[in-house]
Every structure is written in structure tokens, then in C-alpha cells.
Motif scaffolding. Structure first.
Motif, PDB file in Angstrom:
ATOM      1  N   ARG A 192      15.993   4.458  27.850  1.00 28.92           N
ATOM      2  CA  ARG A 192      17.086   4.562  28.810  1.00 28.92           C
ATOM      3  C   ARG A 192      18.406   4.889  28.119  1.00 28.92           C
ATOM      4  O   ARG A 192      19.238   5.625  28.643  1.00 28.92           O
ATOM      5  CB  ARG A 192      17.185   3.255  29.597  1.00 28.92           C
ATOM      6  N   GLU A 193      18.561   4.350  26.927  1.00 25.00           N
ATOM      7  CA  GLU A 193      19.783   4.624  26.156  1.00 25.00           C
ATOM      8  C   GLU A 193      19.846   6.115  25.817  1.00 25.00           C
ATOM      9  O   GLU A 193      20.891   6.760  25.961  1.00 25.00           O
ATOM     10  CB  GLU A 193      19.734   3.775  24.882  1.00 25.00           C
ATOM     11  N   LYS A 194      18.711   6.661  25.397  1.00 25.86           N
ATOM     12  CA  LYS A 194      18.682   8.092  25.050  1.00 25.86           C
ATOM     13  C   LYS A 194      18.996   8.941  26.271  1.00 25.86           C
ATOM     14  O   LYS A 194      19.782   9.888  26.196  1.00 25.86           O
ATOM     15  CB  LYS A 194      17.300   8.470  24.481  1.00 25.86           C
ATOM     16  N   SER A 195      18.400   8.589  27.420  1.00 22.97           N
ATOM     17  CA  SER A 195      18.630   9.437  28.601  1.00 22.97           C
ATOM     18  C   SER A 195      20.066   9.292  29.094  1.00 22.97           C
ATOM     19  O   SER A 195      20.665  10.253  29.576  1.00 22.97           O
ATOM     20  CB  SER A 195      17.609   9.143  29.699  1.00 22.97           C
ATOM     21  N   THR A 196      20.671   8.112  28.908  1.00 27.99           N
ATOM     22  CA  THR A 196      22.082   7.930  29.292  1.00 27.99           C
ATOM     23  C   THR A 196      22.979   8.816  28.430  1.00 27.99           C
ATOM     24  O   THR A 196      23.866   9.508  28.933  1.00 27.99           O
ATOM     25  CB  THR A 196      22.482   6.443  29.141  1.00 27.99           C
ATOM     26  N   TYR A 197      22.722   8.809  27.118  1.00 29.42           N
ATOM     27  CA  TYR A 197      23.493   9.655  26.211  1.00 29.42           C
ATOM     28  C   TYR A 197      23.291  11.130  26.521  1.00 29.42           C
ATOM     29  O   TYR A 197      24.228  11.920  26.489  1.00 29.42           O
ATOM     30  CB  TYR A 197      23.125   9.369  24.763  1.00 29.42           C
ATOM     31  N   ASN A 198      22.042  11.498  26.823  1.00 27.33           N
ATOM     32  CA  ASN A 198      21.762  12.904  27.120  1.00 27.33           C
ATOM     33  C   ASN A 198      22.513  13.386  28.358  1.00 27.33           C
ATOM     34  O   ASN A 198      22.824  14.563  28.482  1.00 27.33           O
ATOM     35  CB  ASN A 198      20.250  13.133  27.296  1.00 27.33           C
ATOM     36  N   LYS A 199      22.809  12.437  29.263  1.00 29.70           N
ATOM     37  CA  LYS A 199      23.572  12.799  30.467  1.00 29.70           C
ATOM     38  C   LYS A 199      25.078  12.729  30.208  1.00 29.70           C
ATOM     39  O   LYS A 199      25.881  12.931  31.119  1.00 29.70           O
ATOM     40  CB  LYS A 199      23.207  11.852  31.612  1.00 29.70           C
ATOM     41  N   GLY A 200      25.449  12.331  28.968  1.00 30.35           N
ATOM     42  CA  GLY A 200      26.871  12.237  28.616  1.00 30.35           C
ATOM     43  C   GLY A 200      27.550  11.025  29.232  1.00 30.35           C
ATOM     44  O   GLY A 200      28.771  11.012  29.393  1.00 30.35           O
ATOM     45  N   GLN A 201      26.776  10.016  29.587  1.00 29.45           N
ATOM     46  CA  GLN A 201      27.359   8.840  30.250  1.00 29.45           C
ATOM     47  C   GLN A 201      27.568   7.678  29.260  1.00 29.45           C
ATOM     48  O   GLN A 201      26.870   7.609  28.241  1.00 29.45           O
ATOM     49  CB  GLN A 201      26.436   8.392  31.394  1.00 29.45           C
ATOM     50  N   PRO A 202      28.497   6.777  29.579  1.00 23.71           N
ATOM     51  CA  PRO A 202      28.781   5.679  28.643  1.00 23.71           C
ATOM     52  C   PRO A 202      27.727   4.565  28.702  1.00 23.71           C
ATOM     53  O   PRO A 202      27.032   4.398  29.703  1.00 23.71           O
ATOM     54  CB  PRO A 202      30.134   5.142  29.122  1.00 23.71           C
ATOM     55  N   VAL A 203      27.657   3.832  27.591  1.00 23.97           N
ATOM     56  CA  VAL A 203      26.795   2.654  27.509  1.00 23.97           C
ATOM     57  C   VAL A 203      27.695   1.444  27.266  1.00 23.97           C
ATOM     58  O   VAL A 203      28.605   1.503  26.433  1.00 23.97           O
ATOM     59  CB  VAL A 203      25.770   2.813  26.365  1.00 23.97           C
ATOM     60  N   TYR A 204      27.452   0.356  28.005  1.00 23.14           N
ATOM     61  CA  TYR A 204      28.257  -0.866  27.894  1.00 23.14           C
ATOM     62  C   TYR A 204      27.414  -1.925  27.183  1.00 23.14           C
ATOM     63  O   TYR A 204      26.334  -2.275  27.666  1.00 23.14           O
ATOM     64  CB  TYR A 204      28.667  -1.339  29.290  1.00 23.14           C
ATOM     65  N   ARG A 205      27.939  -2.405  26.033  1.00 19.19           N
ATOM     66  CA  ARG A 205      27.139  -3.311  25.195  1.00 19.19           C
ATOM     67  C   ARG A 205      27.898  -4.596  24.892  1.00 19.19           C
ATOM     68  O   ARG A 205      29.111  -4.558  24.689  1.00 19.19           O
ATOM     69  CB  ARG A 205      26.807  -2.668  23.851  1.00 19.19           C
ATOM     70  N   SER A 206      27.161  -5.685  24.766  1.00 18.78           N
ATOM     71  CA  SER A 206      27.733  -6.960  24.315  1.00 18.78           C
ATOM     72  C   SER A 206      26.813  -7.582  23.287  1.00 18.78           C
ATOM     73  O   SER A 206      25.590  -7.409  23.347  1.00 18.78           O
ATOM     74  CB  SER A 206      27.868  -7.946  25.477  1.00 18.78           C
ATOM     75  N   LEU A 207      27.431  -8.332  22.382  1.00 19.64           N
ATOM     76  CA  LEU A 207      26.673  -9.015  21.337  1.00 19.64           C
ATOM     77  C   LEU A 207      27.126 -10.468  21.253  1.00 19.64           C
ATOM     78  O   LEU A 207      28.327 -10.745  21.204  1.00 19.64           O
ATOM     79  CB  LEU A 207      26.924  -8.303  19.995  1.00 19.64           C
ATOM     80  N   PHE A 208      26.160 -11.365  21.232  1.00 16.23           N
ATOM     81  CA  PHE A 208      26.438 -12.803  21.135  1.00 16.23           C
ATOM     82  C   PHE A 208      25.707 -13.396  19.941  1.00 16.23           C
ATOM     83  O   PHE A 208      24.585 -12.980  19.623  1.00 16.23           O
ATOM     84  CB  PHE A 208      25.960 -13.534  22.403  1.00 16.23           C
ATOM     85  N   ARG A 209      26.333 -14.382  19.321  1.00 18.23           N
ATOM     86  CA  ARG A 209      25.692 -15.159  18.262  1.00 18.23           C
ATOM     87  C   ARG A 209      25.340 -16.516  18.859  1.00 18.23           C
ATOM     88  O   ARG A 209      26.095 -17.069  19.662  1.00 18.23           O
ATOM     89  CB  ARG A 209      26.694 -15.335  17.106  1.00 18.23           C
ATOM     90  N   VAL A 210      24.228 -17.054  18.431  1.00 18.24           N
ATOM     91  CA  VAL A 210      23.821 -18.374  18.945  1.00 18.24           C
ATOM     92  C   VAL A 210      24.473 -19.442  18.069  1.00 18.24           C
ATOM     93  O   VAL A 210      24.345 -19.406  16.845  1.00 18.24           O
ATOM     94  CB  VAL A 210      22.288 -18.527  18.921  1.00 18.24           C
ATOM     95  N   ARG A 211      25.168 -20.369  18.702  1.00 18.18           N
ATOM     96  CA  ARG A 211      25.859 -21.444  17.981  1.00 18.18           C
ATOM     97  C   ARG A 211      24.889 -22.497  17.460  1.00 18.18           C
ATOM     98  O   ARG A 211      23.927 -22.831  18.148  1.00 18.18           O
ATOM     99  CB  ARG A 211      26.815 -22.136  18.952  1.00 18.18           C
TER     100      ARG A 211
END
Ligand SMILES: C[S@@+](CC[C@H](N)C(=O)[O-])C[C@H]1O[C@@H](n2cnc3c(N)ncnc32)[C@H](O)[C@@H]1O
Length: 211
Positions: A192-211
């Protein structure tokens, strides 16, 4: 291999999917149970994990997917490639997730990825979305301190909802000040990430660390 034709979405609230995931015997699945574990929720055909398992052989990978034909296909490909650090399991991650999580090799769950989950746009369908508060609570209980949660979506409102739900739990610490993380932390993009990029659309990402 011929591509299996499957429904694009299934309703996770329908009776058919209201059973907890049946954990396999992990000793029969992974060659080395002492390796850290990466859980990918909603793995579809498993292309991301099939590649990750080859790039990172010292990590065990587990993909959970609610569309059973895709799981069968992914496991056939895993067998063909002879990957003993990878498993695909059919089921609904929103039904009693702790049954699966507590069955896993203890203190090994270091990574959880939830990537481009089905958005279920309508508010009346919001309970069908995969990141529910109950899932966050279960992950907090079984993930290892110092572990990582990686989220991505092509729908900003869904990325925001997922992010807010993890942020609301004291075990998860967001790792960036910017609203969204620029880069994928993994060396392999999802389908899905590849097809989103191929359409020129943005990807929204978040990263969390476990405490
Ligand atoms: C849009 S696809 C994205 C697939 C893949 N992660 C990617 O990024 O290419 C979302 C996947 O999550 C699966 N899924 C949705 N709800 C789920 C649930 N409650 N439990 C397990 N899988 C689920 C869907 O069947 C679908 O295959």
C-alpha cells in the motif's frame, strides 16, 4: 503463483470473525524461539513480511490478517521460500487480542507495525477500525520495554486517530516532535505504501517507543 481473488474488505464486526485468534504451537513455527519478534497487524498478502524475514533473519516475524485466503497464500509463499522465522495467522486482531499475545514467546515482542489499516471512513463504521483502545491496552501489556510501534496510513484522519490512541496510553512515548515521521523505519515498503507513492500521495507516519 496465481493470485487468489478475495473480497477487498470484510466486516470485522460480523459474526463470522468474532472469534479470538487461535494461536499455533510456536515451537512448530519458529526455528529459534529466542529471537525478538515483530508483529504486523493487517498484513494482507504478506509481501512486506516475506521480504523483511529475508532481510532480517535474526528476527521472528508474525503477520495477522482477517482475510483467510490471503493468509493461506502467504503461508504457501513462506514455505516455498523456506523461511523458519516467519508465520502468517488468520484472525481478527480486535477479538480478545490478549489470547494471541499471551501465547507468544515471553518478553520477545519488540516491534508492532500497523500499516495502512482499512480506514472505514464513516463514523458509524468507526468500530471496525483496527486501532481500538482495547488493542492498545493489550499491546502495552505484552510489548517489551524499549520496543517500537510503527504506524502509517495514507488517510491523515486515520493516522491521527491511531496516533492519539497510542499517545493516550502512558506506556507509549511518541518519538518525534513533528506531526508526522518523514521516513519509514523499516528497509521494506508495504504494498500500500508503494501504491500511495506511485500515485504521488503523502504517507502519514508515527513512531512510539515502549516505556
Ligand atoms: C489496506 S490493507 C493494507 C495491507 C498492508 N499492511 C499494506 O500496507 O500494504 C489492510 C489490511 O488489514 C486487514 N485487517 C483489517 N482489519 C483487521 C483486523 N481486525 N484483524 C486483522 N486484519 C485486519 C485487512 O483485511 C487488510 O488486508
Amino acid at each position: 503463483m496465481a493470485k487468489v481473488r478475495v473480497r477487498q474488505h470484510v466486516n470485522p464486526l460480523s459474526h463470522k470473525y468474532r472469534h479470538p485468534i487461535a494461536p499455533p504451537d510456536w515451537n512448530q513455527v519458529y526455528q529459534d524461539m529466542t529471537q525478538p519478534l515483530h508483529l504486523d497487524i493487517g498484513c494482507a498478502r504478506g509481501k512486506f513480511l516475506l521480504q523483511m524475514a529475508q532481510v532480517e533473519p535474526e528476527i521472528n516475524f508474525l503477520g495477522i490478517e482477517i482475510r483467510q485466503p490471503l493468509v493461506i497464500e502467504a503461508n504457501q509463499e513462506r514455505e516455498r521460500l523456506g523461511l523458519s522465522n516467519l508465520a502468517f495467522v488468520f484472525g481478527n486482531m480486535n477479538v480478545a487480542p490478549e489470547i494471541l499475545l499471551q501465547s507468544l514467546p515471553a518478553d520477545k515482542l519488540f516491534w508492532v507495525s500497523i500499516q495502512f489499516p482499512d480506514p472505514w471512513f464513516k463514523q458509524r463504521h468507526s468500530k471496525r477500525r483496527v486501532v481500538q483502545p482495547e488493542l492498545v491496552i493489550a499491546l502495552a501489556k505484552y510489548m517489551v520495554a524499549g520496543g517500537w510501534v510503527f504506524l502509517q496510513s495514507d488517510v491523515e484522519s486515520i493516522a491521527l486517530e491511531m496516533t492519539e490512541r497510542f499517545q493516550a496510553h502512558p506506556h507509549f512515548v511518541r518519538q518525534h516532535q513533528t506531526p508526522w515521521l518523514e521516513e519509514n523505519i523499516f528497509p521494506v515498503p508495504t504494498e500500500r505504501e508503494k501504491s500511495t507513492y506511485n500515485k504521488g500521495q503523502p504517507v502519514y507516519r508515527s513512531l512510539f517507543r515502549v516505556r
